[in-house]
Design a protein around this motif. Structure first.
Motif, PDB file in Angstrom:
ATOM      1  N   CYS A   4       0.844  -1.198   0.000  1.00 30.51           N
ATOM      2  CA  CYS A   4       0.000   0.000   0.000  1.00 30.51           C
ATOM      3  C   CYS A   4       0.880   1.248   0.000  1.00 30.51           C
ATOM      4  O   CYS A   4       2.090   1.181   0.055  1.00 30.51           O
ATOM      5  CB  CYS A   4      -0.942  -0.013   1.204  1.00 30.51           C
ATOM      6  SG  CYS A   4      -0.101  -0.136   2.800  1.00 30.51           S
ATOM      7  N   GLY A   5       0.253   2.416  -0.055  1.00 29.20           N
ATOM      8  CA  GLY A   5       1.016   3.661  -0.058  1.00 29.20           C
ATOM      9  C   GLY A   5       1.255   4.179  -1.460  1.00 29.20           C
ATOM     10  O   GLY A   5       0.449   3.959  -2.361  1.00 29.20           O
ATOM     11  N   SER A   6       2.374   4.868  -1.650  1.00 31.34           N
ATOM     12  CA  SER A   6       2.662   5.492  -2.941  1.00 31.34           C
ATOM     13  C   SER A   6       2.917   4.448  -4.019  1.00 31.34           C
ATOM     14  O   SER A   6       3.165   3.281  -3.729  1.00 31.34           O
ATOM     15  CB  SER A   6       3.875   6.423  -2.817  1.00 31.34           C
ATOM     16  OG  SER A   6       5.040   5.679  -2.533  1.00 31.34           O
ATOM     17  N   SER A   7       2.882   4.891  -5.258  1.00 37.12           N
ATOM     18  CA  SER A   7       2.907   3.968  -6.391  1.00 37.12           C
ATOM     19  C   SER A   7       4.301   3.640  -6.899  1.00 37.12           C
ATOM     20  O   SER A   7       4.450   3.140  -8.005  1.00 37.12           O
ATOM     21  CB  SER A   7       2.084   4.555  -7.543  1.00 37.12           C
ATOM     22  OG  SER A   7       2.634   5.808  -7.941  1.00 37.12           O
ATOM     23  N   ARG A   8       5.336   3.906  -6.123  1.00 38.85           N
ATOM     24  CA  ARG A   8       6.716   3.760  -6.603  1.00 38.85           C
ATOM     25  C   ARG A   8       7.016   2.369  -7.157  1.00 38.85           C
ATOM     26  O   ARG A   8       6.848   1.353  -6.497  1.00 38.85           O
ATOM     27  CB  ARG A   8       7.703   4.123  -5.501  1.00 38.85           C
ATOM     28  CG  ARG A   8       7.648   3.266  -4.261  1.00 38.85           C
ATOM     29  CD  ARG A   8       8.474   3.845  -3.135  1.00 38.85           C
ATOM     30  NE  ARG A   8       7.915   5.092  -2.634  1.00 38.85           N
ATOM     31  CZ  ARG A   8       8.329   5.706  -1.531  1.00 38.85           C
ATOM     32  NH1 ARG A   8       9.309   5.211  -0.813  1.00 38.85           N
ATOM     33  NH2 ARG A   8       7.771   6.832  -1.130  1.00 38.85           N
ATOM     34  N   GLU A   9       7.473   2.374  -8.423  1.00 35.52           N
ATOM     35  CA  GLU A   9       7.834   1.112  -9.067  1.00 35.52           C
ATOM     36  C   GLU A   9       9.144   0.559  -8.514  1.00 35.52           C
ATOM     37  O   GLU A   9       9.480  -0.606  -8.728  1.00 35.52           O
ATOM     38  CB  GLU A   9       7.929   1.295 -10.589  1.00 35.52           C
ATOM     39  CG  GLU A   9       7.912  -0.007 -11.347  1.00 35.52           C
ATOM     40  CD  GLU A   9       7.696   0.167 -12.839  1.00 35.52           C
ATOM     41  OE1 GLU A   9       7.522  -0.857 -13.526  1.00 35.52           O
ATOM     42  OE2 GLU A   9       7.721   1.316 -13.326  1.00 35.52           O
ATOM     43  N   HIS A  10       9.887   1.391  -7.785  1.00 34.44           N
ATOM     44  CA  HIS A  10      11.122   0.921  -7.163  1.00 34.44           C
ATOM     45  C   HIS A  10      10.853  -0.209  -6.162  1.00 34.44           C
ATOM     46  O   HIS A  10      11.768  -0.975  -5.849  1.00 34.44           O
ATOM     47  CB  HIS A  10      11.833   2.072  -6.449  1.00 34.44           C
ATOM     48  CG  HIS A  10      12.377   3.117  -7.371  1.00 34.44           C
ATOM     49  ND1 HIS A  10      11.561   3.961  -8.085  1.00 34.44           N
ATOM     50  CD2 HIS A  10      13.658   3.462  -7.698  1.00 34.44           C
ATOM     51  CE1 HIS A  10      12.311   4.790  -8.800  1.00 34.44           C
ATOM     52  NE2 HIS A  10      13.585   4.506  -8.588  1.00 34.44           N
ATOM     53  N   ALA A  11       9.630  -0.309  -5.651  1.00 34.90           N
ATOM     54  CA  ALA A  11       9.318  -1.351  -4.664  1.00 34.90           C
ATOM     55  C   ALA A  11       9.491  -2.749  -5.260  1.00 34.90           C
ATOM     56  O   ALA A  11      10.250  -3.563  -4.719  1.00 34.90           O
ATOM     57  CB  ALA A  11       7.921  -1.150  -4.095  1.00 34.90           C
ATOM     58  N   PRO A  12       8.831  -3.068  -6.379  1.00 35.86           N
ATOM     59  CA  PRO A  12       9.101  -4.389  -6.964  1.00 35.86           C
ATOM     60  C   PRO A  12      10.531  -4.515  -7.490  1.00 35.86           C
ATOM     61  O   PRO A  12      11.096  -5.610  -7.456  1.00 35.86           O
ATOM     62  CB  PRO A  12       8.063  -4.521  -8.088  1.00 35.86           C
ATOM     63  CG  PRO A  12       7.572  -3.141  -8.340  1.00 35.86           C
ATOM     64  CD  PRO A  12       7.708  -2.406  -7.058  1.00 35.86           C
ATOM     65  N   TRP A  13      11.133  -3.413  -7.957  1.00 36.59           N
ATOM     66  CA  TRP A  13      12.531  -3.476  -8.403  1.00 36.59           C
ATOM     67  C   TRP A  13      13.431  -3.918  -7.262  1.00 36.59           C
ATOM     68  O   TRP A  13      14.334  -4.737  -7.451  1.00 36.59           O
ATOM     69  CB  TRP A  13      12.997  -2.115  -8.912  1.00 36.59           C
ATOM     70  CG  TRP A  13      12.361  -1.643 -10.176  1.00 36.59           C
ATOM     71  CD1 TRP A  13      11.478  -2.318 -10.963  1.00 36.59           C
ATOM     72  CD2 TRP A  13      12.553  -0.368 -10.797  1.00 36.59           C
ATOM     73  NE1 TRP A  13      11.097  -1.537 -12.033  1.00 36.59           N
ATOM     74  CE2 TRP A  13      11.738  -0.353 -11.951  1.00 36.59           C
ATOM     75  CE3 TRP A  13      13.313   0.749 -10.480  1.00 36.59           C
ATOM     76  CZ2 TRP A  13      11.702   0.760 -12.801  1.00 36.59           C
ATOM     77  CZ3 TRP A  13      13.270   1.848 -11.321  1.00 36.59           C
ATOM     78  CH2 TRP A  13      12.471   1.857 -12.472  1.00 36.59           C
ATOM     79  N   ALA A  14      13.218  -3.368  -6.074  1.00 40.19           N
ATOM     80  CA  ALA A  14      14.060  -3.704  -4.919  1.00 40.19           C
ATOM     81  C   ALA A  14      13.855  -5.156  -4.503  1.00 40.19           C
ATOM     82  O   ALA A  14      14.818  -5.865  -4.187  1.00 40.19           O
ATOM     83  CB  ALA A  14      13.752  -2.769  -3.753  1.00 40.19           C
ATOM     84  N   LEU A  15      12.612  -5.614  -4.496  1.00 37.15           N
ATOM     85  CA  LEU A  15      12.336  -7.011  -4.172  1.00 37.15           C
ATOM     86  C   LEU A  15      13.044  -7.943  -5.145  1.00 37.15           C
ATOM     87  O   LEU A  15      13.710  -8.904  -4.748  1.00 37.15           O
ATOM     88  CB  LEU A  15      10.827  -7.270  -4.198  1.00 37.15           C
ATOM     89  CG  LEU A  15      10.011  -6.674  -3.050  1.00 37.15           C
ATOM     90  CD1 LEU A  15       8.528  -6.672  -3.401  1.00 37.15           C
ATOM     91  CD2 LEU A  15      10.239  -7.457  -1.761  1.00 37.15           C
ATOM     92  N   LEU A  16      12.920  -7.643  -6.420  1.00 37.97           N
ATOM     93  CA  LEU A  16      13.526  -8.479  -7.450  1.00 37.97           C
ATOM     94  C   LEU A  16      15.049  -8.455  -7.368  1.00 37.97           C
ATOM     95  O   LEU A  16      15.707  -9.499  -7.515  1.00 37.97           O
ATOM     96  CB  LEU A  16      13.065  -8.002  -8.837  1.00 37.97           C
ATOM     97  CG  LEU A  16      13.342  -8.936 -10.014  1.00 37.97           C
ATOM     98  CD1 LEU A  16      12.608 -10.261  -9.838  1.00 37.97           C
ATOM     99  CD2 LEU A  16      12.909  -8.266 -11.312  1.00 37.97           C
ATOM    100  N   ASP A  17      15.614  -7.287  -7.110  1.00 35.05           N
ATOM    101  CA  ASP A  17      17.066  -7.170  -7.023  1.00 35.05           C
ATOM    102  C   ASP A  17      17.609  -7.962  -5.833  1.00 35.05           C
ATOM    103  O   ASP A  17      18.724  -8.478  -5.882  1.00 35.05           O
ATOM    104  CB  ASP A  17      17.474  -5.697  -6.911  1.00 35.05           C
ATOM    105  CG  ASP A  17      18.950  -5.467  -7.195  1.00 35.05           C
ATOM    106  OD1 ASP A  17      19.460  -6.016  -8.193  1.00 35.05           O
ATOM    107  OD2 ASP A  17      19.599  -4.739  -6.412  1.00 35.05           O
TER     108      ASP A  17
END
Length: 201
Positions: free
Chosen positions: A79-92
């Motif tokens: 939840c929260g802001s829509s930052r695509e960095h969130a899945p990027w960080a998980l994947l990295d």
């Protein structure tokens, strides 16, 4: 984008409700548009002390879950802001699958575009998977996308639903660019036709 077919790995239990995207990747790590190098920022405030040392109590800092590829999480993940960095960080970091009872819509959609499988399950099934995850590296989960099931270490099976188109894209490793490139011949033919009909364009 890497294909997602079957994943067998350690699942990290994260029984926190409303994990927002700022918890997943804090704002100071959003200065890049690169998809790599973000693993360090994943769950930064949960993983690290102010001096940069690891918090030993956080699940991903513990030996049994340090190499987890799956997260079993509390309700309303992402939840929260829509930052695509969130899945990027998980994947990295190496996370390819997140299991919860619910996800924020934008985060949910972004996962599919980046090769991560978000799985929605009932609270009863989540409790079973959370119990499996709490057993650490002694108990791995197998996520079979084609069969749409999660298999536990003791033979238990949890079925899940997924949109057929999203399932196809993950199985084939197709992000938005990959889907477009599948139509490359049609696009080239249209461009040639248009150029012939409108030489001034």
């Amino acid at each position: 984008m890497d294909k997602f077919t079957t994943l067998t790995g350690v699942a990290a239990p994260l029984p926190i409700v409303n994990i927002d995207t700022d918890m997943i990747i804090p704002k100071q790590f959003l200065k890049t548009i690169e998809r790599t190098g973000l693993a360090r920022g994943l769950f930064f405030e949960l993983r690290f002390e102010e001096d940069g040392s690891e918090k030993p109590g956080f699940v991903l800092n513990q030996p049994a879950w340090r190499k987890a590829q799956i997260i079993v999480a509390g309700d309303n993940f992402g939840c929260g802001s829509s930052r695509e960095h969130a899945p990027w960080a998980l994947l990295d970091y190496g996370i390819r699958c997140v299991i919860s009872t619910s996800f924020a819509d934008i985060f949910y959609n972004n996962c599919f575009k980046n090769g991560i499988l978000p799985i929605r399950v009932s609270q009863e099934d989540l409790d079973k998977l959370m119990d499996d995850a709490n057993r650490g590296s002694n108990a791995t989960l197998t996520v079979d996308l084609a069969a749409q099931e999660v298999r536990g270490p003791d033979g238990g099976v949890v079925k899940f639903d997924i949109d057929p188109f999203r399932k196809h894209c993950l199985l084939e490793g197709l992000d938005d660019i990959g889907l477009t490139l599948q139509k490359a011949d049609d696009i080239s033919a249209f461009e040639a036709k248009t150029a012939a009909a409108r030489p001034w364009a």
